[in-house]
Scaffold this motif. Sequence first.
Motif, short mmCIF file in Angstrom:
data_model
loop_
_atom_site.label_atom_id
_atom_site.label_comp_id
_atom_site.label_asym_id
_atom_site.label_seq_id
_atom_site.Cartn_x
_atom_site.Cartn_y
_atom_site.Cartn_z
N UNK B 208 5.02 -4.15 9.31
CA UNK B 208 5.29 -4.12 7.52
C UNK B 208 3.02 -4.39 7.69
N UNK B 210 0.74 -2.61 9.47
CA UNK B 210 0.79 -1.51 10.82
C UNK B 210 0.48 -0.62 8.91
N UNK B 211 1.60 -0.63 8.67
CA UNK B 211 2.22 0.88 7.38
C UNK B 211 1.21 0.29 6.14
N UNK B 213 -1.58 -1.33 6.44
CA UNK B 213 -2.98 -0.57 6.59
C UNK B 213 -3.08 0.90 6.77
N UNK B 214 -1.65 1.68 7.20
CA UNK B 214 -1.96 2.59 7.28
C UNK B 214 -1.98 3.81 5.89
N UNK B 215 -1.66 2.54 4.05
CA UNK B 215 -1.98 2.94 3.69
C UNK B 215 -2.75 2.85 2.65
N UNK B 217 -5.70 3.21 4.48
CA UNK B 217 -6.67 4.25 4.74
C UNK B 217 -6.45 5.86 3.98
N UNK B 218 -4.95 5.82 4.22
CA UNK B 218 -4.50 7.43 3.16
C UNK B 218 -5.17 7.28 1.57
N UNK B 219 -5.61 5.92 1.59
CA UNK B 219 -5.93 6.00 0.20
C UNK B 219 -8.14 5.99 0.35
N UNK B 221 -9.27 7.32 2.76
CA UNK B 221 -9.33 9.20 2.80
C UNK B 221 -9.20 9.79 2.13
N UNK B 222 -8.38 9.68 1.21
CA UNK B 222 -8.61 10.54 -0.30
C UNK B 222 -9.51 9.87 -1.19
N UNK B 224 -12.47 9.57 0.10
CA UNK B 224 -13.62 10.63 0.50
C UNK B 224 -12.98 12.36 0.33
N UNK B 225 -12.32 12.77 0.65
CA UNK B 225 -11.24 14.22 0.35
C UNK B 225 -12.12 14.69 -1.60
N UNK B 227 -14.54 13.04 -2.81
CA UNK B 227 -16.10 13.53 -2.95
C UNK B 227 -16.31 14.48 -2.45
#
Lengths: 412, 436
Positions: B208, B210-211, B213-215, B217-219, B221-222, B224-225, B227
């Motif tokens: 849970x 890890x999931x 954390x990935x979530x 990261x997703x936000x 990265x989005x 940054x994208x 920007x």
Amino acid sequence: MSARPLTVLIHTCAALLAAGCLAATCRTGLEERPTALAFGVLVTVGELSRWTGARVREAAPLAAAGALSYALLGEDAGHSTHHGAPQVVAVVLAAALLGSVPHLARGHGPELDHLARRVLTVGFAAVCFQPLYSRGVFDAWRGPAYALLLLALLALTALCDAVLAAALAHSRTGWPFGPLLRDELHALLGIGSAVCATGAVMALAVAVVGLWALPVFSLPLLLTQLSFRRYAAVRTTYRQTIASLARATEIAGYTPAGHALRVASLCRAVGRDLGLTRPELSVLEHAALMHDIGQLSLVDPVPAGATAVLPTAEQRRIALLGGAVVRQTGVDSAVAVVVERQADPYREQPVAARIVRAVNAYEEKARDAGPGGPLTALEELRLATAEQYAPDVVESLARVLARDSLTLPAAG
Amino acid sequence: MEAVPRRARAYVASTALGALLCLLPLPATRTSWSAVALLALLYAACEQAAARWRVAGTFYPVLLAGAFLLPPSAAALVALPGALFSRADQRPRTLRRGRRAAQLVLGVWAASAVHGALGGRDAVVASDFPYALVPAGAAVLAFCLVLTALDGGLRALTERVPLRRAWRGLFARSLAPVAVHGLAGLMMAVLWRSPYGPVAALLVLLPMCVSWWAFAQYHRERAAHQATIRALVQAVDIKDEYTRGHSERVGQASMMIARELGMDDERVEVLRFAGILHDVGKLGVPTRLLRKDGPLTPEERRVIELHPEYGHEMVRGIGFLGEARAAVLHHHERLDGSGYPYGLVGTQIPESARVVAVADAFDAMTSTRSYRRARPVPVALQELERCAGSQFDPRMVTALVRALVRDGWHPAVTAQEEPRVPAPPAPVAAPARAHR
């Protein structure tokens, strides 16, 4: 690509193990069919939902966790199980093959590496656990200690898997083994640990409540898988955007078409050869894509975008302008530093900036120089290793060019 | 910051009172206090981790596991320390923390009460599957109902949204994630009561986390994208400093038109990008031409008119932009076919391009350029209405007028941009000019 000895060795081992296990299972027949069927279905579903395309560490976490938990299954709702190691391997292999049929049908080649790894790691876990368990060696381990034992076994299995993956990648690409192994081990902390924990939890939960545990616990793992997939997707679009930004200078006529992409791919290869870590490689690649962006601030283009022949002061000014643009983009600020310092003398530069400087100069010198261009360009770089280009980077570039025959379209 | 309305304070106070009532029977409760302490500690640790990774949302599996394991008041206590010491981003912090703690206490109490009433705790001890799923499902439903009802009530009070509408959306959105968390919580509870004990239960949390954390990261990265998309635009600003802020404003106007036309949120977002990126092709036009004062020769005009095609060439590789790419290519087409690059007529022009064309013209008229002053908004709208049908799609013009009449025109001013004043030279561009 020609088959390499290490790959052949690993594939042969996996094939022998699979054949032996299948033969043994055929002779003795399947024990506890419902359990075998349930785990088989779980692994098949996991393989079916595997994502293809994006380069990710563990493409089918659900299948991996299901296979590992079957290998470590000692009890089913309080009753001891009797399936041996051969049956585990046979069931997982059959399920994995079944699950990859749609991928094959869609024209993705058979992923032999993936299959070999799955068979070998599951075989390892099952051989470590099942014979000892059925002989009662673990009877002294009760309660929480048993849970910890399973976890330790899984950690060992994960280590083996990392070594296998690094060896296969090394043999396939020729990149150095050490950094590859380091990357694999690093990834264990992320989705690798989730897969291990889920494997252990599923084995324990099935021991307590029976097969109902499988659907109940696959759902949270599916959620994990979904988050990772979205993460991978947004990374991909991010890369596309940066590549487009990189093409701005080409469309504006400041640099020749394809220059940024060629520099980026060559930089990545050199970075790999020098053993950079995965995050460092991504910084390097982004910086290489955007290294010419500073030229947009020039009112008149530099002839052919060739900055390597400009006076040093001018090169550094353009580099600083580029860094300023990159800083506004919200990309990792490490990327801006690399872009800013690409024209400094190499002794003051970070490694990534040395690579960008040398590779950019090589690309500019070699691209229009005809058949002998690459060799002449390398020679020129070697002659300038006193101050401008780092000697180890130039040598690594020479190795990469020799190994991958990465000659330029114009020259090759 | 605006002051907190008094009725909101009263609402939070009464919620807190309810929470206290839930915790009142504690001293008489017979339960395993070590389990309560361990779960409370776990929950607090998860909250802190969430604050570090900057994840929005709460980590419910621990709370729900508590609800499945403990009697109601003890389960409610699990939520208290973690929520009281959690991070609050906005002020007033104490009030926010108090509200959160009170809501969670009430929610967990309700979940545990429902679970206990259906005989769930015995089912967990006996690991009686599939029956154990029934009380757990009911508990998840109760938990979700209480939380969203309390949230919806507060929103209805402060923002004066009708209560039903405020609540329904919240409930539908949070049920699925809470249900998945509930399954993990159930697994935790079952393993906790099994011979393998709390150690095995802790393992459930790892995937849970890890999931989660990935979530996060997703936000990240989005963000940054997005920007980076802005950076594409700022690259244009470097070359053409008189249009600073123009792209962002066209994005905003396109968004208003799209909303007014009733497009769904995803399409509205794509159209905002279309507006932001519409002039990105100016990167391909020589800087001298863009900065030229005075009239252009026909030759020069032809070069500038290439910019939609340059822009399309740049953005066509970015998959998620969808129909925004067509808008970049066709935003200078006119309804009567006299536009460029292809001279498309009427509905041949993609809808997205028709939206951006109106937004572009509107902002060009209402902002100051080197060669003329800005016109007032009503004059610009009159001009747009005059050209509707020949140059612009009347639907888009009407939509813009309606949206502007209702909401007014407040172009966002970011820290670096001063759209209403002729912009000072960009810091990046300054050295280039000095060197000229």
